[in-house]
Design an enzyme around this catalytic site. Structure first.
Site, PDB file in Angstrom:
ATOM      1  N   ALA A  63      38.400  45.553  39.483  1.00  0.00           N
ATOM      2  CA  ALA A  63      37.925  46.730  39.073  1.00  0.00           C
ATOM      3  C   ALA A  63      36.556  46.856  38.116  1.00  0.00           C
ATOM      4  CB  ALA A  63      38.893  47.659  38.218  1.00  0.00           C
ATOM      5  N   GLY A  97      41.796  44.495  41.597  1.00  0.00           N
ATOM      6  CA  GLY A  97      41.522  45.562  42.665  1.00  0.00           C
ATOM      7  C   GLY A  97      40.907  45.033  44.079  1.00  0.00           C
ATOM      8  N   GLU A 100      44.007  43.747  45.899  1.00  0.00           N
ATOM      9  CA  GLU A 100      44.616  44.749  46.307  1.00  0.00           C
ATOM     10  C   GLU A 100      43.993  45.657  47.658  1.00  0.00           C
ATOM     11  OE1 GLU A 100      47.145  46.266  42.415  1.00  0.00           O
ATOM     12  OE2 GLU A 100      44.976  46.410  42.225  1.00  0.00           O
ATOM     13  N   GLU A 120      44.926  40.719  36.035  1.00  0.00           N
ATOM     14  CA  GLU A 120      44.747  41.905  35.082  1.00  0.00           C
ATOM     15  C   GLU A 120      45.601  41.557  33.839  1.00  0.00           C
ATOM     16  OE1 GLU A 120      44.718  43.862  39.309  1.00  0.00           O
ATOM     17  OE2 GLU A 120      45.554  41.882  38.527  1.00  0.00           O
TER      18      GLU A 120
END
Length: 246
Positions: A63, A97, A100, A120
């Site tokens: 992210a 992310g 993901e 994270e």
């Protein structure tokens, strides 16, 4: 300059490239929403397979950290809803992310030197776009727990050995290998591909007895299509099938 580059290297196949090289393709809210719009447009245009890629340094490094507290997680539901099969071509970093996003695809081709992880926890948060759900289903609880709770990264070789990736190749061959897989998928009957893909996803969504009923219903629906009749005729006549999508 757009955060995405879209190419059409093969018939009915799109290559969507994340294009924030100075930020290692970090997933800003703007990029994620642009990706949603592009994937939906490609689906509407009749693409039969999509390859999602970054660059040699990073598929996506995670992210965009300044936006982390306000990450637009609802937009990810639009990504999950795309019915066109997607193949992630992973080189360099696929973290947070980024991993993901790769796992939201149906198949992964990874570079042997790629670095994949869910770091994270080091920021005092946890994965929020599928990491705690898709990762253990792919690699098992033990390694997923270690990766999520410690931030441990794995390379492409281990990702392949653990069942997270379909192919592990040198970095320079990743995109070509992913496109070859996409071409194989795009060559199949489109209705059958989409229903089969959905049925495999469904296998993780409920009790076996229920998902088997839905699988049978999908088979019966497909058996009545023009493409099924064409596929059977082509096999019998020893010729190449010509799919109409009906």
């Amino acid at each position: 300059m757009s955060d995405l580059l879209i190419e059409h290297p093969l018939e009915a196949v799109a290559l969507v490239r994340l294009n924030r090289p100075k930020r290692l393709n970090a997933l800003s809210n703007a990029l994620v929403n642009e990706l949603c719009d592009s994937l939906e447009a490609l689906e509407a245009a009749g693409m039969r397979a999509i390859v999602l890629a970054g660059d040699a340094r990073a598929f996506a490094a995670g992210a965009d950290i300044p936006e982390l507290p306000i990450a637009d997680l609802d937009a990810w539901e639009r990504i999950y809803a795309i019915a066109v099969p997607r193949i992630a071509a992973v080189r360099g970093l696929a973290l947070g992310g980024g991993l993901e996003l790769a796992m939201s695809c149906d198949m992964l081709v990874v570079a042997d030197s790629a670095r994949l992880g869910q770091p994270e926890i080091r920021l005092g948060v946890m994965p929020g776009a599928g990491g705690t759900q898709r990762l253990p289903r792919a690699i098992g609880k033990a390694l997923a727990m270690e990766m999520v709770l410690t931030g441990r990264e794995i390379d492409g070789r281990e990702a392949y050995a653990r069942g997270l990736a379909n192919r592990c190749v040198p970095s320079e061959r990743v995109e070509r290998t992913a496109l070859d897989l996409a071409q194989l998928v795009a060559a199949q009957a489109p209705q059958a591909v989409r229903r089969a893909r959905a049925a495999i996803d469904d296998a993780f969504a409920g009790p076996l007895a229920e998902t088997l009923v839905r699988e049978r219903a999908g088979f019966r629906t497909l058996a009545a299509t023009d493409d099924a009749r064409e596929g059977i005729a082509a096999f019998t006549e020893k010729r190449t099938a010509h799919w109409s999508g009906r």
